[in-house]
Design a protein around this motif. Structure first.
Motif, short mmCIF file in Angstrom:
data_model
loop_
_atom_site.label_atom_id
_atom_site.label_comp_id
_atom_site.label_asym_id
_atom_site.label_seq_id
_atom_site.Cartn_x
_atom_site.Cartn_y
_atom_site.Cartn_z
N SER A 26 40.82 69.60 -18.93
CA SER A 26 41.74 68.76 -17.60
C SER A 26 41.55 66.87 -17.87
O SER A 26 42.56 65.87 -17.76
CB SER A 26 41.52 69.04 -16.37
N PHE A 27 39.63 67.12 -18.12
CA PHE A 27 39.79 65.37 -18.23
C PHE A 27 40.36 64.90 -19.48
O PHE A 27 40.73 63.64 -19.68
CB PHE A 27 37.58 65.66 -18.60
N GLU A 28 40.64 65.75 -20.72
CA GLU A 28 40.83 65.55 -21.67
C GLU A 28 42.43 65.38 -21.94
O GLU A 28 42.82 64.24 -22.59
CB GLU A 28 40.21 66.28 -22.81
N GLU A 29 43.37 66.20 -20.99
CA GLU A 29 44.55 66.19 -20.95
C GLU A 29 44.94 65.19 -20.04
O GLU A 29 46.72 64.90 -20.56
CB GLU A 29 44.80 67.67 -20.97
N THR A 30 44.45 65.43 -18.13
CA THR A 30 45.34 64.63 -17.69
C THR A 30 44.22 63.57 -17.07
O THR A 30 43.52 64.34 -15.19
CB THR A 30 45.62 65.64 -15.87
N PRO A 31 43.81 63.03 -17.60
CA PRO A 31 42.10 62.04 -17.39
C PRO A 31 42.56 61.19 -16.20
O PRO A 31 44.25 60.61 -15.53
CB PRO A 31 41.43 61.12 -17.51
N THR A 32 42.26 60.78 -14.80
CA THR A 32 42.02 59.90 -14.13
C THR A 32 41.44 58.49 -14.06
O THR A 32 40.78 58.38 -14.43
CB THR A 32 42.43 60.33 -12.72
N ARG A 33 41.74 57.16 -13.51
CA ARG A 33 41.10 56.45 -13.33
C ARG A 33 39.95 56.30 -12.82
O ARG A 33 39.04 55.88 -13.69
CB ARG A 33 41.96 55.55 -12.33
#
Length: 451
Positions: free
Chosen positions: A35-42
């Motif tokens: 999830s971090f690699e595909e949909t990272p947040t600020r």
């Protein structure tokens, strides 16, 4: 790098960074690697960047950490721990270091590569994250690549002629990156630092995340770039790029008029989940040869002021089986478990410039640099006539031995660079016939994975 199924991202840590209470990184409900690699947040990106400082200090401050073990190999000190004979049996005896011993001969591999992996994951995520400006992305890229260079430097200063993998930004489960020569690793480090320089120059006026207290004064992209150039100068010297070293030192924070302690440090703390500096522990002793080999100050009686500042007789004593002496000297520069450990200081930069000048046969200028160190750091007399050739190198190595004492394995690395490791035998305790190890092996877990 050994094939791994999972990576523990620094963004998932719940630790502070050395005395800065506002640097606690939230758990964020344990976001997955995917999830971090595909949909990272600020928020996740910023916390991950902060976490790289946690990773890069991971192998520094322990009794079996980078400073202590390389200090043992370089005869700066010795660890006398009755509960673990490997500090003598492996680090000072035997035919070679044991790659199957993760805390000793196999050390300084998994931790820095894990942090390099975290940095690569962060860099990949920057290509997809929303809510982060281009200037902020460049600031993060410059920071992350500089930290990667620092981690690669730990790996190659320990592995040396064994080499190491550099093409490690690969998906999990892919073919392992090839092991390349130390020259290729140093070239890769230099390339990372130069790429980071370009990013930092486009990184705006501030980082979008806090740095630890060890980066005080170097916590904006512009000032962090001076740290980046200082590291590059060290790498230039290790690569024998003498002109490059002088050019990079011109862009660093070298300042003859400033404190020699000006610089960047690993920071430590005692808060919940934080890491302590244990280099003042009861089992670590300074080598008596430090006092015996020290020159006298101007009064012709007192030893070199660096010895006075960094080494002292202690009430504790340690015995080494077979040695004809008792150890009773302790290192005193780390006065508490929150004491910072230097990454690079102004004093080292002046010595790097002196070395580059010596190797370029600029002996008079080099001698002036060495006189700055002699008089201000050692309180030993000036040398008016410049030395040249091998005599100048021997003088440089003396100054580096005492100026950079027990800070990061400099003595062992320096003596190896100049083919003088066997001379370290002269600093061993009487009655002992020790081995002078020249590099750490690639860990057995890594060679097994490569069959």
């Amino acid at each position: 790098m050994k094939n791994m199924k999972k990576v523990v991202l620094a963004l998932c840590a719940t630790v502070g960074l050395g005395g800065c209470g506002d640097l606690t990184v939230p758990d964020l409900n344990n976001p997955s690697f995917e999830s971090f690699e595909e949909t990272p947040t600020r928020t996740a990106v910023i916390n991950s960047a902060t976490g790289l400082l946690i990773g890069t200090r991971a192998v520094m401050s322990n009794q079996n950490g980078y400073v202590a073990l390389l200090g043992v190999l370089g005869r700066e000190g010795v660890v006398l721990d009755s509960a673990d004979p490997r500090y003598i049996g492996e680090m000072l005896q035997g035919p070679g270091l044991n790659g199957g011993s993760p805390a000793f001969g196999g050390n300084f591999w998994n931790a820095p590569y894990a942090n390099i992996r975290n940095a690569n994951t962060l860099l990949n995520a920057l290509e997809k994250v929303d809510g982060v400006s281009e200037a902020e992305k460049n600031a993060i890229r410059g920071f992350a690549k500089t930290i990667q260079a620092l981690d690669f430097l730990v790996i190659i200063t320990t592995r040396d002629k064994a080499g190491a993998p550099i093409d490690v930004n690969r998906p999990f489960g892919s073919e392992l990156a090839p092991i390349v020569t130390k020259e290729e690793v140093y070239s890769h480090i230099a390339r990372l630092l130069d790429e980071a320089k370009a990013h930092l120059q486009a990184g705006g006026n501030a980082f979008p995340f806090p740095l630890s207290s060890g980066f005080r004064g170097f916590d904006t992209p512009a000032s962090f770039l001076e740290f980046n150039r200082a590291l590059k100068a060290r790498v230039d010297v290790y690569r024998e790029d003498w002109s490059g070293a002088l050019a990079d030192l011109d862009e660093s924070f070298l300042d003859e008029a400033a404190s020699f302690d000006l610089g960047v440090y690993h920071a430590f703390g005692t808060g919940s989940g934080d890491v302590k500096n244990t280099l003042n522990g009861p089992n670590i002793y300074a080598n008596p040869s430090l006092v015996a080999d020290a020159r006298k100050q101007a009064d012709d009686t007192t030893p070199d002021a660096r010895v006075q500042r960094k080494v002292a007789v202690t009430t504790k004593t340690g015995e080494m089986p077979g040695a004809q002496s008792v150890f009773n000297l302790a290192f005193t520069q780390y006065k508490s478990d929150t004491a910072p450990i230097p990454i690079i200081r102004n004093e080292e930069l002046i010595l790097l410039r002196a070395e580059a000048r010596i190797r370029l046969e600029q002996y008079a200028a080099a001698n002036e640099d060495l006189n700055i160190i002699r008089t201000r750091s050692g309180n030993i007399p000036r040398v008016e006539e410049a030395l040249s050739g091998d005599a100048a190198i021997s003088e440089l190595l003396y100054q580096r031995r005492y100026s950079l004492l027990f800070e990061g394995g400099h003595r062992w690395i320096d003596m190896r660079r100049y083919g003088k490791l066997e001379e370290l035998r002269q600093e061993d305790p009487a009655g002992m016939d020790f081995t002078v190890h020249d590099h750490f092996p690639i860990p057995k877990s890594e060679t097994d994975a490569r069959q």
